[in-house]
Design an enzyme around this catalytic site. Structure first.
Site, PDB file in Angstrom:
ATOM      1  N   ASP A 151       0.832  -1.206   0.000  1.00 11.67           N
ATOM      2  CA  ASP A 151       0.000   0.000   0.000  1.00 11.67           C
ATOM      3  C   ASP A 151       0.869   1.259   0.000  1.00 11.67           C
ATOM      4  O   ASP A 151       0.551   2.246  -0.654  1.00 11.67           O
ATOM      5  CB  ASP A 151      -0.924  -0.006   1.224  1.00 11.67           C
ATOM      6  CG  ASP A 151      -1.788  -1.242   1.290  1.00 11.67           C
ATOM      7  OD1 ASP A 151      -2.186  -1.752   0.221  1.00 11.67           O
ATOM      8  OD2 ASP A 151      -2.052  -1.722   2.413  1.00 11.67           O
ATOM      9  N   HIS A 179      -5.556  -3.496   5.272  1.00 13.58           N
ATOM     10  CA  HIS A 179      -4.930  -3.915   4.013  1.00 13.58           C
ATOM     11  C   HIS A 179      -5.975  -4.432   3.016  1.00 13.58           C
ATOM     12  O   HIS A 179      -5.741  -5.388   2.299  1.00 13.58           O
ATOM     13  CB  HIS A 179      -3.877  -4.993   4.295  1.00 13.58           C
ATOM     14  CG  HIS A 179      -3.046  -5.372   3.098  1.00 13.58           C
ATOM     15  ND1 HIS A 179      -2.365  -4.453   2.342  1.00 13.58           N
ATOM     16  CD2 HIS A 179      -2.810  -6.580   2.526  1.00 13.58           C
ATOM     17  CE1 HIS A 179      -1.728  -5.075   1.360  1.00 13.58           C
ATOM     18  NE2 HIS A 179      -1.988  -6.371   1.448  1.00 13.58           N
TER      19      HIS A 179
END
Length: 325
Positions: A151, A179
């Site tokens: 990310d 996530h």
């Protein structure tokens, strides 16, 4: 120098991750485990001219125990990958038991090792790993993490693309939360150096960071998900852990972790109302030395944060409930 074990080493993340680890001077030995092909992957890697020996093990003949013996760090990309139309929650049914069983063996064989969870859905699989280690009385909150580095990599990459910045690594953008989807919160207002974005650019980048995995799943048309980029991100996080464990100072990475028990973490957990959350973490020889809060976020990010927390609560509880059943 450290021995690293990769569980799920023959998969689409495991193979490129193992390749990258074989090139690392911080890895003194590499141990690969999978239900198929791991010995072949090991032989393949042993033809590379870097010092670390590679050994591969299958489930037969107590292979998992052999793969874990003496490990200083265990990274787990094992499990099924997401297919078109499949949500991360749907992954849970298979991958939850995979994580529980692998971590149970870690608790028995190498309880002091760092444990890095890549297997999705990380929002739920990390709590499974933590609860499993707790059951065996070997849980160290400073050493068990969910890998959310992809990310962070995506945030700098997509922002650089939007602003036509030639080197994405010149940007550092904190990404907090979880996530998956809306639980991922890139804090574009905290970019270092600061960047100037229109609202449309901000929203487009945020969406791509949150749902970049869907972009890959669709493009691969059922042949896989985010694999090579995840391997790169996983390698970056492993390298950071090993550098800190070797005594290098100033190592900081975002990761998803159980905040209580980490210096600074309990305060963050109480302010957010969740025990698991990805935040910037300072690492040292023993692992996570300090969890860092991110202050002065924008009003827009405050709204996204509330959404992320609400969704994360359900994800976390799902993992904990699995271990209680």
């Amino acid at each position: 120098m450290h021995k690293v074990s990769v569980l799920g080493a023959a998969g689409q993340i495991g193979q490129p991750l193992s390749l990258l680890l074989k090139t690392s001077p911080l890895v003194s030995a590499l141990s690969l485990y999978d239900i198929v092909h791991a010995p072949g992957v090991a032989i393949d890697l042993n033809h590379i001219d870097t010092p670390a020996p590679v050994n591969g093990f299958l489930a037969a003949d107590d292979g998992l125990r052999k793969a874990l013996t003496g490990a200083d760090l265990v990274v787990i990309p094992a499990g099924i990958a997401r297919k078109p139309g499949m949500t991360r929650d749907q992954l849970f049914e298979t991958n939850a038991s995979v994580i529980r069983d692998l971590v149970t063996e870690i608790a028995k064989v190498c309880p002091k090792a760092f444990v890095l969870i890549i297997t999705n859905p990380v929002n739920s699989t990390l709590p499974i790993a933590v609860e499993t280690l707790k059951k065996h009385n070997v849980y160290d909150p400073k050493k068990v993490f969910g890998v959310t580095t992809l990310d962070v990599v995506r945030a700098s990459t997509f922002t650089a693309q939007a602003l036509q910045i030639s080197d994405p690594k010149s940007l550092r953008i904190p990404v907090v939360g979880g996530h998956s989807g809306a639980t991922i919160l890139p804090l574009l207002s905290q970019a270092n150096p600061l960047v100037k974005l229109t609202d449309d650019q901000r929203d487009a980048i945020t969406y791509r960071v949150q749902f970049g995995g869907d972009e890959i799943v669709k493009a691969k048309a059922g042949a896989g998900s985010a694999t090579t980029c995840m391997a790169y991100a996983g390698f970056r996080f492993v390298q950071s852990i090993l550098k800190a464990a070797s005594g290098e100072k100033g190592i900081k990475e975002e990761c998803y972790l159980y905040l209580p028990g980490i210096p600074g973490g309990d305060k963050i957990a109480k302010s957010l109302g969740v025990d698991y959350f990805a935040v910037p973490v300072e690492f040292g020889v023993s692992g996570a030395e300090k969890a860092l809060s991110v202050s002065e976020i924008s009003k827009h990010e405050e709204t996204l944060l509330a959404t992320a927390i609400a969704e994360l609560k359900g994800n976390i509880q799902k993992g904990i409930a699995f271990c209680s059943s």
